[in-house]
Design a protein around this motif. Structure first.
Motif, short mmCIF file in Angstrom:
data_model
loop_
_atom_site.label_atom_id
_atom_site.label_comp_id
_atom_site.label_asym_id
_atom_site.label_seq_id
_atom_site.Cartn_x
_atom_site.Cartn_y
_atom_site.Cartn_z
N LEU A 105 -2.15 2.46 -3.97
CA LEU A 105 -1.63 3.58 -3.19
C LEU A 105 -1.12 4.64 -4.16
O LEU A 105 -0.23 4.38 -4.97
N VAL A 106 -1.72 5.84 -4.09
CA VAL A 106 -1.20 6.98 -4.84
C VAL A 106 -0.24 7.69 -3.89
O VAL A 106 -0.59 7.99 -2.74
N HIS A 107 0.99 7.94 -4.34
CA HIS A 107 2.04 8.39 -3.42
C HIS A 107 2.92 9.46 -4.05
O HIS A 107 2.89 9.69 -5.26
N LYS A 108 3.74 10.09 -3.20
CA LYS A 108 4.69 11.09 -3.68
C LYS A 108 6.07 10.46 -3.88
O LYS A 108 6.88 10.93 -4.66
N SER A 109 6.33 9.40 -3.13
CA SER A 109 7.56 8.61 -3.26
C SER A 109 7.35 7.38 -2.40
O SER A 109 6.65 7.43 -1.39
N LEU A 110 7.97 6.26 -2.79
CA LEU A 110 7.81 5.02 -2.01
C LEU A 110 8.97 4.80 -1.05
O LEU A 110 9.05 3.75 -0.40
N ALA A 111 9.86 5.78 -0.92
CA ALA A 111 11.02 5.63 -0.04
C ALA A 111 10.61 5.32 1.39
O ALA A 111 11.29 4.56 2.10
N PHE A 112 9.46 5.85 1.81
CA PHE A 112 9.02 5.66 3.20
C PHE A 112 8.72 4.20 3.53
O PHE A 112 8.77 3.79 4.68
N LEU A 113 8.40 3.39 2.51
CA LEU A 113 8.09 1.98 2.75
C LEU A 113 9.35 1.17 3.09
O LEU A 113 9.27 0.14 3.76
N ASN A 114 10.49 1.63 2.62
CA ASN A 114 11.73 0.91 2.86
C ASN A 114 12.41 1.34 4.15
O ASN A 114 13.34 0.69 4.61
N THR A 120 2.44 8.93 7.14
CA THR A 120 1.01 9.21 7.22
C THR A 120 0.33 8.85 5.90
O THR A 120 0.72 9.32 4.84
N ILE A 121 -0.68 7.99 6.01
CA ILE A 121 -1.45 7.54 4.86
C ILE A 121 -2.90 7.97 5.06
O ILE A 121 -3.42 7.93 6.18
N ALA A 122 -3.57 8.37 3.98
CA ALA A 122 -4.93 8.88 4.08
C ALA A 122 -5.95 7.93 3.43
O ALA A 122 -5.69 7.39 2.35
N THR A 123 -7.06 7.73 4.11
CA THR A 123 -8.18 6.97 3.55
C THR A 123 -9.42 7.22 4.40
O THR A 123 -9.31 7.41 5.62
N GLY A 124 -10.58 7.20 3.78
CA GLY A 124 -11.84 7.32 4.53
C GLY A 124 -12.45 5.97 4.85
O GLY A 124 -13.54 5.89 5.41
N SER A 125 -11.74 4.90 4.51
CA SER A 125 -12.28 3.54 4.65
C SER A 125 -11.74 2.84 5.89
O SER A 125 -10.52 2.73 6.06
N LEU A 126 -12.63 2.32 6.73
CA LEU A 126 -12.21 1.53 7.90
C LEU A 126 -11.44 0.29 7.46
O LEU A 126 -10.48 -0.11 8.10
N ARG A 127 -11.90 -0.33 6.36
CA ARG A 127 -11.26 -1.56 5.87
C ARG A 127 -9.82 -1.29 5.44
O ARG A 127 -8.90 -2.02 5.81
N ARG A 128 -9.63 -0.23 4.66
CA ARG A 128 -8.27 0.10 4.20
C ARG A 128 -7.39 0.50 5.38
O ARG A 128 -6.22 0.12 5.46
N LYS A 129 -7.94 1.28 6.30
CA LYS A 129 -7.17 1.72 7.47
C LYS A 129 -6.69 0.52 8.29
O LYS A 129 -5.52 0.43 8.64
N HIS A 139 2.80 3.27 11.21
CA HIS A 139 2.28 4.39 10.42
C HIS A 139 1.04 5.00 11.06
O HIS A 139 0.38 4.36 11.89
N LYS A 140 0.72 6.21 10.64
CA LYS A 140 -0.50 6.89 11.08
C LYS A 140 -1.45 6.94 9.89
O LYS A 140 -1.03 7.20 8.76
N VAL A 141 -2.74 6.69 10.13
CA VAL A 141 -3.74 6.77 9.06
C VAL A 141 -4.71 7.90 9.39
O VAL A 141 -5.30 7.92 10.47
N VAL A 142 -4.86 8.85 8.46
CA VAL A 142 -5.76 9.99 8.67
C VAL A 142 -6.97 9.86 7.76
O VAL A 142 -6.93 9.19 6.73
N ASP A 143 -8.05 10.53 8.15
CA ASP A 143 -9.30 10.43 7.39
C ASP A 143 -9.24 11.27 6.12
O ASP A 143 -8.69 12.38 6.11
N ASP A 159 0.90 16.99 3.75
CA ASP A 159 2.23 16.37 3.81
C ASP A 159 2.15 14.86 4.08
O ASP A 159 3.00 14.28 4.73
N TRP A 160 1.09 14.24 3.57
CA TRP A 160 0.95 12.79 3.69
C TRP A 160 1.87 12.10 2.68
O TRP A 160 2.18 12.66 1.63
#
Length: 308
Positions: A105-114, A120-129, A139-143, A159-160
């Protein structure tokens, strides 16, 4: 050597890195080569999720055509992009030594996990989503589409909270952030981290050259994973993960299939002697199908066909 080997590749930075790696290895063995970059359909159509395009082998088809038209002699692929059924006349010749296979996961900060808050997390992969939603259902996953560089730029511009990438791809072109989060719980795509080289079945000269680049244990592991995928999917795009690891003559295998929304999960883990691992992927997939995977795959096919 008697001919110049024309190396077909996509024209992204990562694809060119992979093709150049193959080129250097072949030239180190005394062969003459030339790179032939091209754009795939998957690189050109960026406004739709991959699974909505409904084309198997969207990143490989252009190179398949070039091979069969004798415009190139070999094609270098990220192995996870290659359909389990190769076109007639094209054969797998070399699997290079596999890099790390996991996602990050490439991120701006991990505070959201706690915090128990929407993210909002971004990925084009069905498997990752599916795997992300299974772990973080609020969470919301965007393409997210495009080559690695484009996807990193989109993460900065939006703003993901983060985006998911294959660790190997970022490492290869030196773009892996120091603080990227290693997702050890996420089962990778079958053959993730491996590079595959294919050639025309009738081209003995080129096949003889490529065989020298093959890494046997990487070939064995990716074959098991792709057998698992082939047996499960039947040509359908689905959230399927598989990883075979070989240590001390033992194969440790993990396979999983999720529903598209991530709520359903059917997985399997096996440990077998390397000498007995020939049909491990197929047998594991058949067990998953018996555990309810057949019903789940049918639901995914129905949902996919509704999209097209």
């Amino acid at each position: 050597m008697s001919k110049i080997i024309r190396i077909g590749t996509r024209d992204s930075e990562l694809a060119l890195w992979q093709a150049t790696t193959v080129q250097q290895k072949l030239e180190g063995l005394g062969y003459d080569t030339i790179l032939v970059p091209t754009k795939s359909i998957g690189d050109q159509v960026l406004d739709k999720p991959l699974y909505e395009l409904g084309v198997t082998g969207i990143f490989t088809k252009t190179l398949d055509v070039a091979l069969l038209k004798d415009q190139i002699d070999i094609a270098v692929h990220s192995m996870k992009d290659v359909p389990t059924q190769l076109p007639k006349g094209i054969v797998q010749v070399a699997v290079l030594e596999r890099a790390v296979s996991h996602d990050v996961l490439v991120h701006k900060s991990l505070a959201f996990l706690n915090a128990d808050q929407p993210a909002t997390i971004a990925t084009g992969s069905l498997r990752r989503k599916a795997q992300w939603l299974n772990k973080y259902p609020n969470h919301k996953v965007v393409d997210l589409r495009g080559n690695v560089n484009t996807r990193l730029l989109k993460l900065i511009e939006n703003d993901w909270q983060g985006a998911i990438f294959a660790q190997a791809g970022l490492q290869r072109i030196k773009l892996l952030p120091k603080d990227a989060l290693y997702l050890d719980w996420m089962v990778p795509a079958p053959a993730q981290g491996a590079m595959l080289v294919v050639a025309k079945e009738e081209d003995d000269f080129t096949k003889e050259a490529l065989v020298k680049l093959n890494h046997p244990s990487s070939q064995t592991a990716t074959t098991i994973e792709r057998d698992f995928l082939r047996t499960l999917e039947g040509g359908c795009t689905a959230p399927i993960g598989a990883l075979a690891q070989i240590k001390d003559q033992t194969v440790y295998f993990e396979g999983v299939v999720f529903s598209l929304d991530g709520k359903q999960k059917i997985d399997i883990k096996k440990e077998v002697r390397l000498s007995e691992a020939k049909d491990l992927g197929k047998i594991s997939a058949e067990e998953v199908l018996q555990k309810g995977g057949d019903k789940l795959m049918q639901e995914i096919r129905n949902e996919n066909s509704a999209l097209h």
